[in-house]
Design an enzyme around this catalytic site. Structure first.
Site, PDB file in Angstrom:
ATOM      1  N   ARG A  81     -43.551  11.552  -9.237  1.00  0.00           N
ATOM      2  CA  ARG A  81     -42.495  10.615  -9.605  1.00  0.00           C
ATOM      3  C   ARG A  81     -42.395   9.555  -8.518  1.00  0.00           C
ATOM      4  O   ARG A  81     -42.536   9.865  -7.317  1.00  0.00           O
ATOM      5  CB  ARG A  81     -41.145  11.324  -9.729  1.00  0.00           C
ATOM      6  CG  ARG A  81     -40.948  12.117 -10.997  1.00  0.00           C
ATOM      7  CD  ARG A  81     -40.821  11.215 -12.241  1.00  0.00           C
ATOM      8  NE  ARG A  81     -40.466  11.967 -13.430  1.00  0.00           N
ATOM      9  CZ  ARG A  81     -41.336  12.406 -14.351  1.00  0.00           C
ATOM     10  NH1 ARG A  81     -42.631  12.174 -14.192  1.00  0.00           N
ATOM     11  NH2 ARG A  81     -40.912  13.060 -15.415  1.00  0.00           N
ATOM     12  N   GLU A  97     -40.079   2.167 -12.830  1.00  0.00           N
ATOM     13  CA  GLU A  97     -41.130   1.767 -13.775  1.00  0.00           C
ATOM     14  C   GLU A  97     -40.543   1.468 -15.159  1.00  0.00           C
ATOM     15  O   GLU A  97     -39.587   2.125 -15.560  1.00  0.00           O
ATOM     16  CB  GLU A  97     -42.215   2.861 -13.872  1.00  0.00           C
ATOM     17  CG  GLU A  97     -41.696   4.213 -14.329  1.00  0.00           C
ATOM     18  CD  GLU A  97     -42.756   5.307 -14.237  1.00  0.00           C
ATOM     19  OE1 GLU A  97     -43.288   5.537 -13.140  1.00  0.00           O
ATOM     20  OE2 GLU A  97     -43.025   5.935 -15.289  1.00  0.00           O
ATOM     21  N   HIS A 149     -48.442   5.174 -15.491  1.00  0.00           N
ATOM     22  CA  HIS A 149     -47.907   6.495 -15.892  1.00  0.00           C
ATOM     23  C   HIS A 149     -48.737   7.099 -17.041  1.00  0.00           C
ATOM     24  O   HIS A 149     -48.219   7.356 -18.131  1.00  0.00           O
ATOM     25  CB  HIS A 149     -46.430   6.403 -16.285  1.00  0.00           C
ATOM     26  CG  HIS A 149     -45.713   7.730 -16.157  1.00  0.00           C
ATOM     27  ND1 HIS A 149     -44.394   7.852 -15.776  1.00  0.00           N
ATOM     28  CD2 HIS A 149     -46.139   9.004 -16.364  1.00  0.00           C
ATOM     29  CE1 HIS A 149     -44.034   9.117 -15.770  1.00  0.00           C
ATOM     30  NE2 HIS A 149     -45.091   9.846 -16.131  1.00  0.00           N
TER      31      HIS A 149
HETATM   32  C1  DGY Z   1     -43.397  14.453 -17.645  1.00  0.00           C
HETATM   33  O1  DGY Z   1     -43.558  15.171 -18.639  1.00  0.00           O
HETATM   34  O2  DGY Z   1     -42.483  14.621 -16.854  1.00  0.00           O
HETATM   35  C2  DGY Z   1     -44.416  13.404 -17.406  1.00  0.00           C
HETATM   36  O3  DGY Z   1     -44.081  12.565 -16.366  1.00  0.00           O
HETATM   37  C3  DGY Z   1     -44.706  12.595 -18.632  1.00  0.00           C
HETATM   38  O4  DGY Z   1     -45.984  12.043 -18.391  1.00  0.00           O
END
Ligand code: DGY
Length: 321
Positions: free
Chosen positions: A240, A269, A287
């Site tokens: 993240r 983002e 992402h």
């Molecule tokens: C999640 O599932 O948390 C991912 O970041 C999505 O790609």
């Protein structure tokens, strides 16, 4: 026949997932994939017992408090659940489920793509081809660095961290890791555990960030910790954005303290820190971690498994609140 529960779905989902929703629920779908405001999402859940949100939806304590009383379960289409205030959900008696496991391989694959792409200057390579500025092969042109035989530090050795380690071993990398708890020898597979991240960083030619976002992990990669990395280290983040202090990372890339970075996730983002766009030694993806057909289907099915279990009065396959 009992009435099918009503479920509000915030984003357009894969066809097979929506087909199962149509079969087993009364879903409120979003075929135009409109990005709802929190207020629109709250209004949309009127009369719904279930909510199926994505990481793009914000369910802070205030939003959870405003959800209609009908809402009893939230099944997020994501493994990460920092966009949901789970304590507020617990207080309201709303169950929350997420989708761990099914996106491990896809996300670890992207971490390897970032490691390789950053180490070998893939962004610049693509740029010179697309802009027709490639000036002939040269012995000293566009030299990257090997991943093979180097040391990889993994911050957060959960499922995805372990899958990154497994792939990195195929490159003969030596694995170091920091995790809240030490893994068993079987899971460690010879990796070196560091109880403090600060003790691991000096051993990282490459660093992969794989911990969830939380008050404890956010801001992890700051200027002080970057200083502990060897000069010329390479950093990748598939976890993240908030785990990284953007200003500190950009400064370290521009100064050459870090040789390169590979990023798939960003604070704010898609409105990322604009300075990233000018950093030549950053390999940037939007992402993509879980973005495969197979994984997105599996995430949807797991979110539905959570809903199915809830409405059948059974334990959720993955419950976080
Ligand atoms: C999640 O599932 O948390 C991912 O970041 C999505 O790609």
């Amino acid at each position: 026949m009992p009435t099918k529960p009503r479920v509000f779905v915030t984003r357009k989902l894969p066809p097979a997932v929506e087909a199962r929703l149509q079969r087993d629920y009364q879903p409120v779908l979003n075929p135009a994939d409109t990005l709802y405001t929190t207020d629109q999402m709250i209004a949309g859940t009127a009369g719904c017992e279930g909510l199926l949100p994505c990481p793009t939806d914000r369910l802070n304590a205030d939003a959870v408090a405003k959800l209609p009383a009908s809402v009893r379960v939230i099944a997020t289409f994501s493994v990460g659940y920092e966009h949901i205030d789970v304590n507020a959900c617990k207080k309201r008696g709303i169950a929350v489920g997420n989708t761990p496991g099914v996106l491990t391989d896809a996300t670890a694959d992207i971490a390897l793509l970032l490691l390789l792409g950053a180490a070998r200057g893939a962004a610049n390579g693509e740029h010179v081809i697309r802009t027709n500025t490639w000036s002939i092969w040269g012995p000293m042109a566009r030299l990257g660095t090997h991943m093979s035989g180097k040391r990889l530090g993994i911050y957060g050795m959960g499922r995805i961290g372990q899958a990154v380690a497994k792939r990195a071993r195929a490159f003969d990398m030596t694995i170091h890791y920091h995790n809240r708890t030490r893994l068993s020898a079987e899971l460690e597979q010879g990796a070196t555990f560091h109880a403090r991240a600060e003790d691991m960083l000096p051993h990282c030619d490459f660093l992969s960030i794989n911990a969830p976002s939380s008050p404890e992990t956010n801001g992890f990669l700051n200027a002080a910790r970057i200083a502990l990395l060897p000069d010329g280290a390479i950093v990748v983040n598939t976890a993240r954005g908030p785990l990284v202090d953007d200003e500190a990372l950009i400064a370290a890339l521009n100064s050459g303290k870090l040789a390169a970075a590979g990023l798939d996730v960003y604070t704010g983002e898609p409105n990322i820190n604009p300075a990233y766009r000018t950093v030549k030694n950053a390999f940037l993806l939007p992402h993509l971690g879980s973005a495969t057909v197979e994984t997105r289907n599996a995430m949807g099915f797991m979110a539905l498994d959570n809903l199915d279990a809830f409405f059948a009065n059974k334990p959720l396959p993955s419950r976080v609140a």
